[in-house]
Design a protein around this motif. Structure first.
Motif, PDB file in Angstrom:
ATOM      1  N   LEU A  25       0.825  -1.210   0.000  1.00 54.02           N
ATOM      2  CA  LEU A  25       0.000   0.000   0.000  1.00 54.02           C
ATOM      3  C   LEU A  25       0.859   1.259   0.000  1.00 54.02           C
ATOM      4  O   LEU A  25       0.517   2.251  -0.660  1.00 54.02           O
ATOM      5  CB  LEU A  25      -0.954  -0.001   1.199  1.00 54.02           C
ATOM      6  CG  LEU A  25      -2.136  -0.956   1.069  1.00 54.02           C
ATOM      7  CD1 LEU A  25      -2.806  -1.185   2.419  1.00 54.02           C
ATOM      8  CD2 LEU A  25      -3.141  -0.427   0.058  1.00 54.02           C
ATOM      9  N   SER A  28       1.955   2.251  -3.478  1.00 53.61           N
ATOM     10  CA  SER A  28       0.916   2.797  -4.361  1.00 53.61           C
ATOM     11  C   SER A  28       0.262   4.047  -3.785  1.00 53.61           C
ATOM     12  O   SER A  28      -0.728   4.526  -4.326  1.00 53.61           O
ATOM     13  CB  SER A  28      -0.158   1.736  -4.614  1.00 53.61           C
ATOM     14  OG  SER A  28      -0.933   1.532  -3.443  1.00 53.61           O
ATOM     15  N   GLY A  30      -1.390   4.094  -1.109  1.00 48.26           N
ATOM     16  CA  GLY A  30      -2.635   3.656  -0.483  1.00 48.26           C
ATOM     17  C   GLY A  30      -3.764   3.398  -1.469  1.00 48.26           C
ATOM     18  O   GLY A  30      -4.904   3.212  -1.072  1.00 48.26           O
ATOM     19  N   ARG A  31      -3.443   3.359  -2.750  1.00 42.40           N
ATOM     20  CA  ARG A  31      -4.495   3.168  -3.766  1.00 42.40           C
ATOM     21  C   ARG A  31      -4.784   1.708  -4.077  1.00 42.40           C
ATOM     22  O   ARG A  31      -5.905   1.358  -4.400  1.00 42.40           O
ATOM     23  CB  ARG A  31      -4.119   3.905  -5.050  1.00 42.40           C
ATOM     24  CG  ARG A  31      -4.123   5.413  -4.896  1.00 42.40           C
ATOM     25  CD  ARG A  31      -3.803   6.126  -6.193  1.00 42.40           C
ATOM     26  NE  ARG A  31      -2.533   5.723  -6.770  1.00 42.40           N
ATOM     27  CZ  ARG A  31      -1.348   6.233  -6.451  1.00 42.40           C
ATOM     28  NH1 ARG A  31      -1.271   7.176  -5.551  1.00 42.40           N
ATOM     29  NH2 ARG A  31      -0.249   5.806  -7.032  1.00 42.40           N
ATOM     30  N   GLN A  32      -3.756   0.854  -4.004  1.00 40.52           N
ATOM     31  CA  GLN A  32      -3.978  -0.556  -4.336  1.00 40.52           C
ATOM     32  C   GLN A  32      -2.853  -1.404  -3.783  1.00 40.52           C
ATOM     33  O   GLN A  32      -1.784  -0.898  -3.462  1.00 40.52           O
ATOM     34  CB  GLN A  32      -4.101  -0.749  -5.849  1.00 40.52           C
ATOM     35  CG  GLN A  32      -2.839  -0.510  -6.652  1.00 40.52           C
ATOM     36  CD  GLN A  32      -2.038  -1.790  -6.908  1.00 40.52           C
ATOM     37  OE1 GLN A  32      -2.573  -2.887  -6.909  1.00 40.52           O
ATOM     38  NE2 GLN A  32      -0.744  -1.646  -7.105  1.00 40.52           N
ATOM     39  N   GLN A  47      -8.169  -2.836  -4.394  1.00 41.19           N
ATOM     40  CA  GLN A  47      -8.039  -1.532  -5.043  1.00 41.19           C
ATOM     41  C   GLN A  47      -9.283  -0.715  -4.729  1.00 41.19           C
ATOM     42  O   GLN A  47     -10.352  -0.986  -5.239  1.00 41.19           O
ATOM     43  CB  GLN A  47      -7.874  -1.687  -6.550  1.00 41.19           C
ATOM     44  CG  GLN A  47      -7.615  -0.386  -7.266  1.00 41.19           C
ATOM     45  CD  GLN A  47      -7.301  -0.608  -8.731  1.00 41.19           C
ATOM     46  OE1 GLN A  47      -7.468  -1.691  -9.269  1.00 41.19           O
ATOM     47  NE2 GLN A  47      -6.854   0.436  -9.382  1.00 41.19           N
ATOM     48  N   GLY A  48      -9.098   0.269  -3.854  1.00 31.79           N
ATOM     49  CA  GLY A  48     -10.192   1.182  -3.524  1.00 31.79           C
ATOM     50  C   GLY A  48     -11.475   0.491  -3.101  1.00 31.79           C
ATOM     51  O   GLY A  48     -12.560   0.943  -3.441  1.00 31.79           O
ATOM     52  N   VAL A  73      -4.692   1.815   4.861  1.00 32.20           N
ATOM     53  CA  VAL A  73      -4.461   2.922   3.922  1.00 32.20           C
ATOM     54  C   VAL A  73      -3.937   4.181   4.620  1.00 32.20           C
ATOM     55  O   VAL A  73      -2.890   4.708   4.229  1.00 32.20           O
ATOM     56  CB  VAL A  73      -5.716   3.218   3.073  1.00 32.20           C
ATOM     57  CG1 VAL A  73      -5.598   4.557   2.360  1.00 32.20           C
ATOM     58  CG2 VAL A  73      -5.934   2.110   2.060  1.00 32.20           C
ATOM     59  N   GLN A  77      -0.131   5.773   4.040  1.00 32.17           N
ATOM     60  CA  GLN A  77       0.091   7.122   3.521  1.00 32.17           C
ATOM     61  C   GLN A  77       0.936   7.951   4.480  1.00 32.17           C
ATOM     62  O   GLN A  77       1.844   8.670   4.059  1.00 32.17           O
ATOM     63  CB  GLN A  77      -1.250   7.797   3.234  1.00 32.17           C
ATOM     64  CG  GLN A  77      -1.975   7.152   2.068  1.00 32.17           C
ATOM     65  CD  GLN A  77      -3.402   7.622   1.914  1.00 32.17           C
ATOM     66  OE1 GLN A  77      -4.045   8.064   2.865  1.00 32.17           O
ATOM     67  NE2 GLN A  77      -3.916   7.513   0.695  1.00 32.17           N
TER      68      GLN A  77
END
Length: 176
Positions: A25, A28, A30-32, A47-48, A73, A77
């Motif tokens: 995560l 990416s 935290g997107r996928q 993914q989301g 997530v 981040q």
């Protein structure tokens, strides 16, 4: 890390599973994340909010993966931002690659190595931290999507995920 232990306990999974998802995560933003973790149904991705796992009819496991990733997530981040702020100067691998290739799809370091992956060129550049040696590898046939930590009998090695599973640096062809 205390937070990883708490989350692992909350979802009744290993700390290694939480760490692996968190690392993916972070890469990416935290997107996928893509993974191959037996206790999460084998190969899968999040993914989301969309979840696909190898044990595709296990809806309770899908829900667990969705909740676990959603909880990770914000942590991923925050950790990515902290690492970026504390990041050292660019490595030789990053500098050399910047001269030859487009922007890396992802880069990072682990297990005594720094790496940068250039998807457009199908190239992985690896710098060994102990001697600064730079090696380039062809990733043709292996469109890398993330990195994961692996261990073998000889010690630690770099291992990457791609849509077909996992590939190690040892599996890739060196470029001169």
């Amino acid at each position: 890390m205390k937070k990883i232990k708490e989350i692992a306990s909350k979802y009744n999974v290993s700390e290694e599973t939480v760490s692996s998802l968190l690392a993916g995560l972070k890469l990416s933003g935290g997107r996928q994340v893509q993974f191959n973790i037996p206790e999460l149904g084998g190969m899968g991705q999040w993914q989301g909010g969309m979840v696909m796992i190898g044990d595709m009819f296990n809806n309770s496991l899908k829900a667990k993966v969705a909740e676990l990733c959603a909880e990770l997530v914000p942590l991923s981040q925050t950790m990515a931002e902290e690492e970026k702020a504390a990041a050292p100067k660019k490595s030789k691998a990053d500098k050399k690659a910047a001269e030859e290739y487009s922007s890396p799809a992802f880069s990072g370091s682990q297990n005594g190595s720094k790496y940068a992956y250039f998807a457009a060129e199908n190239v992985l550049v690896v710098e060994l931290e102990q001697d600064g040696k730079i090696t380039k590898y062809s990733t043709k046939g292996f469109p890398l999507t993330g990195v994961q930590q692996s261990q073998d009998n000889g010690g630690r090695s770099l291992s990457f995920t791609y849509p077909g599973g996992t590939v190690t640096v040892k599996d890739l062809k060196k470029i001169k």
